[in-house]
Design an enzyme around this catalytic site. Structure first.
Site, PDB file in Angstrom:
ATOM      1  N   VAL A  67       0.845  -1.206   0.000  1.00 17.50           N
ATOM      2  CA  VAL A  67       0.000   0.000   0.000  1.00 17.50           C
ATOM      3  C   VAL A  67       0.879   1.255   0.000  1.00 17.50           C
ATOM      4  CG1 VAL A  67      -1.667   1.343   1.361  1.00 17.50           C
ATOM      5  CG2 VAL A  67      -1.964  -1.136   1.091  1.00 17.50           C
ATOM      6  N   ASP A  92       5.236 -23.441   5.700  1.00 18.85           N
ATOM      7  CA  ASP A  92       5.822 -24.745   5.350  1.00 18.85           C
ATOM      8  C   ASP A  92       7.213 -24.638   4.711  1.00 18.85           C
ATOM      9  OD1 ASP A  92       3.328 -25.566   6.182  1.00 18.85           O
ATOM     10  OD2 ASP A  92       2.565 -25.955   4.178  1.00 18.85           O
ATOM     11  N   GLY A 105      17.605 -27.880  19.927  1.00 14.46           N
ATOM     12  CA  GLY A 105      18.389 -28.943  20.565  1.00 14.46           C
ATOM     13  C   GLY A 105      17.533 -30.167  20.856  1.00 14.46           C
ATOM     14  N   ARG A 142       1.259 -20.677  13.538  1.00 14.72           N
ATOM     15  CA  ARG A 142       1.040 -19.743  12.440  1.00 14.72           C
ATOM     16  C   ARG A 142       0.820 -18.310  12.878  1.00 14.72           C
ATOM     17  NH1 ARG A 142      -2.744 -22.834   8.296  1.00 14.72           N
ATOM     18  NH2 ARG A 142      -4.248 -21.220   8.787  1.00 14.72           N
TER      19      ARG A 142
END
Ligand code: F6P
Length: 320
Positions: A24, A127, A185, A252
C-alpha cells in the site's frame, strides 16, 4: 490514477500484514491506488474489497494473521470461478494484481496471468515448501513459535525425566520440524523426506535415560506421522510414559519476527516496483539475501521445494 489489487490467500502467516503495508505505501508513493481484496480469491469472486489509504495499514505491522483475511478457494480452480475473478479485476479497473500466499495461491496467480492480467506472486507459507525462494514469508516466525514451545517443554520434561513428542505443521514438508530440531536442541526429527526407525529411536531413548539425560524431545512433522501414534508406539515398545504436544495453528500466529517484517517490506515493495516496470507473471523470492524474480510458470511447474539434505544430517549429528 492507476490501480493495483492485492490479496492474501491460503493459510495465513505472520508477516502478511507487513507485506500489505509495504504494498500500500509503496504503491501510494508511486501515485498508484491500491485495492485490498478481502478473503483471498473468494473476495475476487464475491466482489469484496476496500480501497486502501495509508491509514488502512497503520498499526498492522506488528500483528500476525492478515487483516484482509484469507481463504482456500476451491471455486478458483474452475473456469467459471477464474472468469468471475477476472471480471471483478476488470470492473475495478485494476491494471495489476499482487497475490500473497502459498503454492495453491501461486497457481491461482499464474492462472490469472495466463488470462493476460499482470500478476506478481509473493511466497507466503510457514511450510517453506515454495521453490525459487530460500525463505517464504512466515517461516521464521513459525520457527520462533516452535522453539519457544520446545524450550518450555524442556523445563517440564527435565523435571520429570520425560520424553515429549512434538508435532509440527508443514504438510508434506519436514522443513519446520528439522530446523526446529537443530535450533531447539531436540533429539530426533521425523520428517516425510527421510525414513525413520522407531526401534532404533526407542533403544537410543533407553540409552539416554540410562546415561541420566533428563529429557528427550522427538519432533515429528505432520507429514511423517501423528504425535499420539508415535508416543503410543514408544510406550508399547519400552514402557516410557511419553507426553505429546500438537502445536497446530499456534505455530502460524503471533507478532512477526524482525526477519518476517523485513522480508514482507522487501517483497511488498519489489512486487509493486516490478509490476510498474512491466515485469509480471513472476514470483518475487529471496536468494542469498537478494530479491529475485522467477517466472510463475516455472514456480508452478517445479512443485514443492525439497529440503536441503544437510539439514537432517546436521540435526542428527548434533543430537547425541
Ligand atoms: O500450509 C500451511 C499449513 O499451516 C500447513 O502446515 C497445514 O497442514 C495446513 O496449512 C493447515 O491448514 P488449515 O489452516 O486449513 O487447517
Amino acid at each position: 490514477m492507476k490501480r493495483l489489487a492485492v490479496l492474501t490467500s491460503g493459510g495465513d502467516c505472520s508477516g502478511m500484514n507487513a507485506t500489505l503495508r509495504a504494498v500500500v505505501r509503496a504503491g501510494l508513493a508511486s501515485g498508484i491506488e491500491i485495492v485490498g481484496i478481502q478473503k483471498g480469491f473468494q473476495g475476487l469472486i464475491d466482489r469484496q474489497y476496500e480501497i486502501m489509504t495509508t491509514r488502512s495499514v497503520s498499526n498492522v505491522l506488528q500483528r500476525g494473521g492478515t487483516f484482509l483475511q484469507s481463504a482456500r478457494c476451491k471455486e478458483m480452480q474452475s473456469e467459471a470461478g477464474l472468469q468471475l475473478a477476472i471480471e471483478t479485476l476488470k470492473g475495478l479497473g485494476a491494471t495489476g494484481l499482487i497475490v500473497i500466499g502459498g503454492d495453491g495461491s501461486l497457481k491461482g496467480a499464474h492462472a490469472i496471468h495466463q488470462q493476460g492480467l499482470p500478476v506478481i506472486g509473493i511466497p507466503a507459507s510457514i511450510d517453506n515448501d515454495i521453490p525459487f525462494t530460500d525463505m517464504a514469508l512466515g517461516v521464521d516466525t513459525a520457527l520462533n513459535n516452535i522453539i519457544k514451545a520446545v524450550d518450555n517443554l524442556k523445563d517440564t520434561a527435565s523435571s520429570h525425566d520425560r520424553a515429549f513428542v512434538v508435532e509440527t505443521m508443514g504438510r508434506g514438508c519436514g522443513y519446520l520440524a528439522v530446523v526446529a530440531t537443530i535450533a531447539s536442541g531436540a533429539e530426533y526429527s521425523l520428517i516425510p523426506e527421510e525414513p525413520y526407525d522407531l526401534e532404533l529411536i526407542c533403544s537410543d531413548l533407553r540409552r539416554r535415560f540410562r546415561e541420566g539425560r533428563s529429557n528427550s524431545i522427538i519432533m515429528v512433522a505432520e507429514g511423517a506421522g501423528k504425535a499420539q501414534d508415535i508416543a503410543d508406539q514408544i510406550k508399547d515398545r519400552i514402557g516410557f510414559e511419553t507426553r505429546i504436544v500438537v502445536l497446530g495453528h499456534y505455530q502460524r500466529g503471533g507478532s512477526p519476527s524482525v526477519f518476517d517484517r523485513l522480508l514482507g517490506a522487501r517483497f511488498g515493495q519489489a512486487a509493486v516496483e516490478n509490476l510498474l516496470k512491466g515485469n509480471h507473471g513472476k514470483m518475487v523470492g529471496l536468494r542469498a539475501s537478494e530479491i529475485v524474480l522467477t517466472d510463475l510458470a516455472k514456480v508452478v511447474a517445479a512443485g514443492s521445494r525439497p529440503i536441503d539434505p544437510m539439514l537432517p544430517l546436521l540435526a542428527s549429528q548434533l543430537s547425541v
